[in-house]
Design a protein around this motif. Sequence first.
Motif, PDB file in Angstrom:
ATOM      1  N   LYS A 288       0.835  -1.212   0.000  1.00  0.00           N
ATOM      2  CA  LYS A 288       0.000   0.000   0.000  1.00  0.00           C
ATOM      3  C   LYS A 288       0.863   1.253   0.000  1.00  0.00           C
ATOM      4  O   LYS A 288       0.592   2.208  -0.726  1.00  0.00           O
ATOM      5  CB  LYS A 288      -0.924   0.005   1.221  1.00  0.00           C
ATOM      6  CG  LYS A 288      -2.232  -0.709   0.989  1.00  0.00           C
ATOM      7  CD  LYS A 288      -3.326  -0.138   1.886  1.00  0.00           C
ATOM      8  CE  LYS A 288      -4.692  -0.616   1.432  1.00  0.00           C
ATOM      9  NZ  LYS A 288      -4.784  -2.086   1.358  1.00  0.00           N
ATOM     10  N   SER A 289       1.887   1.239   0.820  1.00  0.00           N
ATOM     11  CA  SER A 289       2.801   2.378   0.898  1.00  0.00           C
ATOM     12  C   SER A 289       3.486   2.634  -0.437  1.00  0.00           C
ATOM     13  O   SER A 289       3.616   3.774  -0.880  1.00  0.00           O
ATOM     14  CB  SER A 289       3.843   2.109   1.993  1.00  0.00           C
ATOM     15  OG  SER A 289       4.942   2.960   1.851  1.00  0.00           O
ATOM     16  N   VAL A 290       3.918   1.553  -1.101  1.00  0.00           N
ATOM     17  CA  VAL A 290       4.581   1.671  -2.405  1.00  0.00           C
ATOM     18  C   VAL A 290       3.616   2.247  -3.431  1.00  0.00           C
ATOM     19  O   VAL A 290       3.968   3.155  -4.194  1.00  0.00           O
ATOM     20  CB  VAL A 290       5.141   0.305  -2.869  1.00  0.00           C
ATOM     21  CG1 VAL A 290       5.499   0.328  -4.351  1.00  0.00           C
ATOM     22  CG2 VAL A 290       6.349  -0.081  -2.031  1.00  0.00           C
ATOM     23  N   ILE A 291       2.380   1.756  -3.456  1.00  0.00           N
ATOM     24  CA  ILE A 291       1.382   2.253  -4.408  1.00  0.00           C
ATOM     25  C   ILE A 291       1.119   3.737  -4.164  1.00  0.00           C
ATOM     26  O   ILE A 291       1.058   4.530  -5.111  1.00  0.00           O
ATOM     27  CB  ILE A 291       0.085   1.416  -4.340  1.00  0.00           C
ATOM     28  CG1 ILE A 291       0.359   0.018  -4.916  1.00  0.00           C
ATOM     29  CG2 ILE A 291      -1.056   2.091  -5.098  1.00  0.00           C
ATOM     30  CD1 ILE A 291      -0.732  -0.998  -4.655  1.00  0.00           C
ATOM     31  N   ASN A 292       0.999   4.124  -2.887  1.00  0.00           N
ATOM     32  CA  ASN A 292       0.800   5.543  -2.564  1.00  0.00           C
ATOM     33  C   ASN A 292       1.982   6.394  -3.015  1.00  0.00           C
ATOM     34  O   ASN A 292       1.798   7.478  -3.571  1.00  0.00           O
ATOM     35  CB  ASN A 292       0.582   5.735  -1.061  1.00  0.00           C
ATOM     36  CG  ASN A 292      -0.749   5.161  -0.603  1.00  0.00           C
ATOM     37  OD1 ASN A 292      -1.660   4.968  -1.403  1.00  0.00           O
ATOM     38  ND2 ASN A 292      -0.862   4.865   0.677  1.00  0.00           N
ATOM     39  N   ARG A 293       3.183   5.911  -2.771  1.00  0.00           N
ATOM     40  CA  ARG A 293       4.386   6.646  -3.182  1.00  0.00           C
ATOM     41  C   ARG A 293       4.444   6.797  -4.698  1.00  0.00           C
ATOM     42  O   ARG A 293       4.785   7.858  -5.210  1.00  0.00           O
ATOM     43  CB  ARG A 293       5.649   5.911  -2.712  1.00  0.00           C
ATOM     44  CG  ARG A 293       5.951   6.080  -1.234  1.00  0.00           C
ATOM     45  CD  ARG A 293       7.008   5.066  -0.808  1.00  0.00           C
ATOM     46  NE  ARG A 293       7.363   5.206   0.582  1.00  0.00           N
ATOM     47  CZ  ARG A 293       8.390   5.938   1.024  1.00  0.00           C
ATOM     48  NH1 ARG A 293       9.144   6.595   0.162  1.00  0.00           N
ATOM     49  NH2 ARG A 293       8.656   6.023   2.290  1.00  0.00           N
TER      50      ARG A 293
ATOM     51  N   ALA B 130      14.269  11.462  -6.780  1.00  0.00           N
ATOM     52  CA  ALA B 130      14.552  11.097  -5.383  1.00  0.00           C
ATOM     53  C   ALA B 130      13.403  10.280  -4.796  1.00  0.00           C
ATOM     54  O   ALA B 130      13.634   9.285  -4.095  1.00  0.00           O
ATOM     55  CB  ALA B 130      14.798  12.360  -4.546  1.00  0.00           C
ATOM     56  N   ALA B 131      12.171  10.678  -5.099  1.00  0.00           N
ATOM     57  CA  ALA B 131      10.999   9.943  -4.594  1.00  0.00           C
ATOM     58  C   ALA B 131      10.983   8.520  -5.141  1.00  0.00           C
ATOM     59  O   ALA B 131      10.685   7.565  -4.413  1.00  0.00           O
ATOM     60  CB  ALA B 131       9.712  10.684  -4.971  1.00  0.00           C
TER      61      ALA B 131
END
Length: 110
Positions: free
Chosen positions: A30-35, A68-69
């Motif tokens: 979920k965190s990866v998808i949001n990022r 960077a992101a």
Amino acid sequence: MKGKIHSHSHDHGHSHSHGHGHSHSHTSTKSVINRLSRAIGHLESVKRMVENETDCSEVLIQLSAVIAALNNTSKVILKDHIEHCIIDAWQSGDEDALANLNKAIDQLIK
């Protein structure tokens, strides 16, 4: 990864067993998808800046922020992969998984 980014998101949300006794649940999916969504939005705004002929140095600053992101997102994926899949692979003697990780790291860090 040419062109199609969406096709992968739906089949990775739930943990699935691989038949030899361990399931891969990626805690940071979920965190990866949001990022990635944020980076995509940011990149779209950089594209608009170029279309609107915004000052080049400002475009470069924003583009470096997107890069960077993405690099940070790669780190999240890599850590998650090591903590879950690679530990499993190590325990089950899966040398292919380790070889693939090495290839991915070579691609990531050039």
